[in-house]
Write an enzyme that holds these catalytic residues in place. Structure first.
Site, PDB file in Angstrom:
ATOM      1  N   MET A  27       0.848  -1.208   0.000  1.00 55.76           N
ATOM      2  CA  MET A  27       0.000   0.000   0.000  1.00 55.76           C
ATOM      3  C   MET A  27       0.879   1.251   0.000  1.00 55.76           C
ATOM      4  SD  MET A  27      -3.427  -0.868   2.080  1.00 55.76           S
ATOM      5  CE  MET A  27      -2.806  -0.567   3.710  1.00 55.76           C
ATOM      6  N   LEU A  30       6.578   3.113   1.768  1.00 59.50           N
ATOM      7  CA  LEU A  30       7.520   1.998   1.863  1.00 59.50           C
ATOM      8  C   LEU A  30       8.559   2.239   2.951  1.00 59.50           C
ATOM      9  CD1 LEU A  30       8.121   1.221  -1.922  1.00 59.50           C
ATOM     10  CD2 LEU A  30       6.335   0.350  -0.392  1.00 59.50           C
ATOM     11  N   HIS A  31       8.917   1.152   3.639  1.00 61.25           N
ATOM     12  CA  HIS A  31       9.968   1.183   4.657  1.00 61.25           C
ATOM     13  C   HIS A  31      10.850  -0.045   4.438  1.00 61.25           C
ATOM     14  CE1 HIS A  31       7.472  -1.851   6.538  1.00 61.25           C
ATOM     15  NE2 HIS A  31       6.471  -0.988   6.674  1.00 61.25           N
ATOM     16  N   GLY A  33      10.905  -2.867   5.692  1.00 58.71           N
ATOM     17  CA  GLY A  33      10.190  -4.148   5.596  1.00 58.71           C
ATOM     18  C   GLY A  33       9.799  -4.441   4.153  1.00 58.71           C
ATOM     19  N   HIS A  34       9.232  -3.431   3.483  1.00 56.50           N
ATOM     20  CA  HIS A  34       8.872  -3.607   2.069  1.00 56.50           C
ATOM     21  C   HIS A  34      10.128  -3.865   1.226  1.00 56.50           C
ATOM     22  CE1 HIS A  34       5.563  -0.817   3.528  1.00 56.50           C
ATOM     23  NE2 HIS A  34       4.857  -1.820   3.041  1.00 56.50           N
ATOM     24  N   ASP A  77       8.683   9.431  -2.950  1.00 51.79           N
ATOM     25  CA  ASP A  77       9.683   8.719  -2.147  1.00 51.79           C
ATOM     26  C   ASP A  77       9.581   7.206  -2.377  1.00 51.79           C
ATOM     27  OD1 ASP A  77      11.771   8.770  -0.075  1.00 51.79           O
ATOM     28  OD2 ASP A  77      10.302   7.618   1.060  1.00 51.79           O
ATOM     29  N   ASP A  78       8.360   6.706  -2.495  1.00 51.41           N
ATOM     30  CA  ASP A  78       8.179   5.268  -2.764  1.00 51.41           C
ATOM     31  C   ASP A  78       8.855   4.876  -4.081  1.00 51.41           C
ATOM     32  OD1 ASP A  78       6.732   4.984  -0.452  1.00 51.41           O
ATOM     33  OD2 ASP A  78       4.769   4.910  -1.438  1.00 51.41           O
ATOM     34  N   GLN A  81      12.564   4.735  -3.724  1.00 50.15           N
ATOM     35  CA  GLN A  81      13.006   3.506  -3.041  1.00 50.15           C
ATOM     36  C   GLN A  81      12.928   2.289  -3.965  1.00 50.15           C
ATOM     37  OE1 GLN A  81      12.259   2.693   1.118  1.00 50.15           O
ATOM     38  NE2 GLN A  81      10.908   4.459   1.206  1.00 50.15           N
ATOM     39  N   LYS A 149       5.024 -10.385   9.098  1.00 46.34           N
ATOM     40  CA  LYS A 149       4.467  -9.459  10.088  1.00 46.34           C
ATOM     41  C   LYS A 149       2.946  -9.556  10.110  1.00 46.34           C
ATOM     42  CE  LYS A 149       2.887  -5.447  10.577  1.00 46.34           C
ATOM     43  NZ  LYS A 149       2.413  -4.260   9.958  1.00 46.34           N
ATOM     44  N   ASP A 150       2.350  -9.647   8.925  1.00 44.28           N
ATOM     45  CA  ASP A 150       0.890  -9.771   8.826  1.00 44.28           C
ATOM     46  C   ASP A 150       0.568 -11.267   8.728  1.00 44.28           C
ATOM     47  OD1 ASP A 150      -0.039  -6.820   8.493  1.00 44.28           O
ATOM     48  OD2 ASP A 150       1.707  -7.023   7.207  1.00 44.28           O
ATOM     49  N   GLN A 153      -2.858 -12.573   7.503  1.00 42.92           N
ATOM     50  CA  GLN A 153      -2.987 -12.274   6.068  1.00 42.92           C
ATOM     51  C   GLN A 153      -2.196 -13.277   5.234  1.00 42.92           C
ATOM     52  OE1 GLN A 153      -2.814  -8.210   4.161  1.00 42.92           O
ATOM     53  NE2 GLN A 153      -0.691  -8.783   3.854  1.00 42.92           N
ATOM     54  N   SER A 185       6.184  -0.591  10.388  1.00 40.98           N
ATOM     55  CA  SER A 185       4.840  -0.487   9.815  1.00 40.98           C
ATOM     56  C   SER A 185       4.627   0.940   9.363  1.00 40.98           C
ATOM     57  CB  SER A 185       3.791  -0.850  10.880  1.00 40.98           C
ATOM     58  OG  SER A 185       2.516  -0.400  10.465  1.00 40.98           O
ATOM     59  N   SER A 186       3.916   1.093   8.266  1.00 33.35           N
ATOM     60  CA  SER A 186       3.598   2.446   7.794  1.00 33.35           C
ATOM     61  C   SER A 186       2.791   3.188   8.855  1.00 33.35           C
ATOM     62  CB  SER A 186       2.805   2.368   6.490  1.00 33.35           C
ATOM     63  OG  SER A 186       3.470   1.513   5.583  1.00 33.35           O
ATOM     64  N   ARG A 187       2.072   2.445   9.703  1.00 35.05           N
ATOM     65  CA  ARG A 187       1.222   3.079  10.717  1.00 35.05           C
ATOM     66  C   ARG A 187       2.017   3.569  11.928  1.00 35.05           C
ATOM     67  NH1 ARG A 187      -2.978  -0.808   8.744  1.00 35.05           N
ATOM     68  NH2 ARG A 187      -4.600   0.542   7.914  1.00 35.05           N
TER      69      ARG A 187
HETATM   70  P1  AMP Z   1       1.370  -3.001   3.430  1.00 35.42           P
HETATM   71  O1  AMP Z   1       1.977  -1.929   2.600  1.00 35.42           O
HETATM   72  O2  AMP Z   1       1.259  -2.666   4.870  1.00 35.42           O
HETATM   73  O3  AMP Z   1       0.111  -3.571   2.826  1.00 35.42           O
HETATM   74  O4  AMP Z   1       2.421  -4.201   3.391  1.00 35.42           O
HETATM   75  C1  AMP Z   1       2.860  -4.748   2.171  1.00 35.42           C
HETATM   76  C2  AMP Z   1       3.638  -6.005   2.443  1.00 35.42           C
HETATM   77  O5  AMP Z   1       4.769  -5.681   3.257  1.00 35.42           O
HETATM   78  C3  AMP Z   1       2.825  -7.041   3.215  1.00 35.42           C
HETATM   79  O6  AMP Z   1       3.124  -8.331   2.694  1.00 35.42           O
HETATM   80  C4  AMP Z   1       3.333  -6.888   4.622  1.00 35.42           C
HETATM   81  O7  AMP Z   1       3.224  -8.077   5.385  1.00 35.42           O
HETATM   82  C5  AMP Z   1       4.791  -6.545   4.363  1.00 35.42           C
HETATM   83  N1  AMP Z   1       5.373  -5.883   5.526  1.00 35.42           N
HETATM   84  C6  AMP Z   1       4.845  -4.856   6.240  1.00 35.42           C
HETATM   85  N2  AMP Z   1       5.625  -4.553   7.289  1.00 35.42           N
HETATM   86  C7  AMP Z   1       6.681  -5.406   7.245  1.00 35.42           C
HETATM   87  C8  AMP Z   1       7.842  -5.611   8.063  1.00 35.42           C
HETATM   88  N3  AMP Z   1       8.066  -4.865   9.139  1.00 35.42           N
HETATM   89  N4  AMP Z   1       8.711  -6.593   7.703  1.00 35.42           N
HETATM   90  C9  AMP Z   1       8.487  -7.361   6.611  1.00 35.42           C
HETATM   91  N5  AMP Z   1       7.415  -7.215   5.802  1.00 35.42           N
HETATM   92  C10 AMP Z   1       6.526  -6.264   6.106  1.00 35.42           C
END
Ligand code: AMP
Length: 285
Positions: A27, A30-31, A33-34, A77-78, A81, A149-150, A153, A185-187
């Site tokens: 979504m 991006l950080h 994790g993404h 920025d996304d 990256q 992390k999810d 899901q 997390s983006s949140r």
């Molecule tokens: P989102 O943008 O939150 O929908 O996440 C996109 C993907 O990135 C999903 O598969 C998440 O599980 C994964 N994701 C989110 N946060 C992390 C994290 N901290 N480490 C690894 N993957 C992550």
């Protein structure tokens, strides 16, 4: 790197793929994790394959009281990256393109999606399953990367891919964390300084639960009581949604833990809901 802005353009491109494709749905905002999933995607297909990232804040997976309108959308920025991570295609469709107002078809998973985050966020996994189904059709990936992390899901998407016969291998990437262990997390950007300090409690609590299991505790109820007490002590102002231990595949809770289990937690820090998990293989079970 090419930016693809419509589902029609994406479908035209993927109809002609002649290389292996690894896909990372996101979504945006991006950080690291993404980025770790993008790196894993590249490893899966090698230098001759294609890495596709989607950036789409999917309205279907947000409840009416949730943060759809304020969800961060730092597109420039996304894209930067993605470019520096070696992405080949970024798919960034509009909401009306993906979900025309006359849409009437949804995809529901009716076992794993009912509890945990599904109970707290009615319709959330329906939104996820519907958009992931569409994305799989549009991108036609060989590999799809999702973060551990999810956890719920990930389990649901594995099931969706299997039951709907998508010719895609669902690959899990490990959770990337901040220095105090908080899952990226983006949140996290919503947290105040005080909430940010308290948020590390989720990880600490789940790790303590894993240690309890490793040292012999087998009662799910006792583990959960300990988790709640510890979490309240560490983060008295936060509100627990759930702290539980379930089977790692079917997400069912049993009275006695055994086999491969996962400790799952969700808590509100102010209005911000954060989740985390820890997988444990129960010794001698
Ligand atoms: P989102 O943008 O939150 O929908 O996440 C996109 C993907 O990135 C999903 O598969 C998440 O599980 C994964 N994701 C989110 N946060 C992390 C994290 N901290 N480490 C690894 N993957 C992550």
């Amino acid at each position: 790197m090419k930016l693809v802005k419509s589902s029609a353009a994406m479908a035209r491109l993927s109809a002609k793929w002649d290389r292996r494709v690894a896909f990372v749905p996101t979504m945006g905002a991006l950080h690291a994790g993404h980025v770790s999933l993008i790196t894993l995607a590249r490893k899966k297909v090698g230098s001759t394959g294609l890495v596709v990232v989607s950036i789409f804040v999917n309205p279907l997976q947000f409840g009416p009281q949730e943060d759809l309108s304020r969800y961060p959308r730092p597109l420039a920025d996304d894209l930067r990256q993605c470019r520096s991570a070696g992405v080949d295609f970024v798919f960034h469709p509009s909401a009306p393109d993906m979900h025309p107002s006359a849409s009437s078809v949804v995809v529901d998973e009716n076992a794993l999606a009912l509890g945990l985050c599904g109970a707290a966020r009615p319709g959330h996994f329906r939104g996820v399953c519907t958009v992931v189904t569409k994305l799989f059709h549009l991108v036609r990936p060989d590999f799809a990367l999702f973060g551990q992390k999810d956890y719920q899901q990930l389990a649901i998407i594995r099931r969706l891919a299997r039951e709907l016969n998508f010719p895609v291998a669902v690959v899990a990437g490990p959770t990337q964390r901040e220095r105090d262990g908080l899952a990226m997390s983006s949140r996290n950007a919503y947290l105040t300084v005080e909430q940010r300090r308290a948020a590390g409690a989720l990880r600490q609590t789940l790790l303590r639960g894993a240690a309890l299991i490793r040292t012999g505790e087998r009662s799910a109820a006792r583990i959960e009581t300990r988790l709640r007490k510890l979490f309240h002590a560490l983060a008295p102002n936060a509100r627990i949604d759930y702290l539980t231990v379930v089977d790692s595949i079917n997400l069912q809770r049993r009275h006695r833990v055994g086999g491969r289990v996962v400790l799952l937690g969700a808590a509100y820090f102010g209005a911000t809901r954060l989740i985390d998990n820890e997988v444990v293989t129960v010794p001698n079970s």
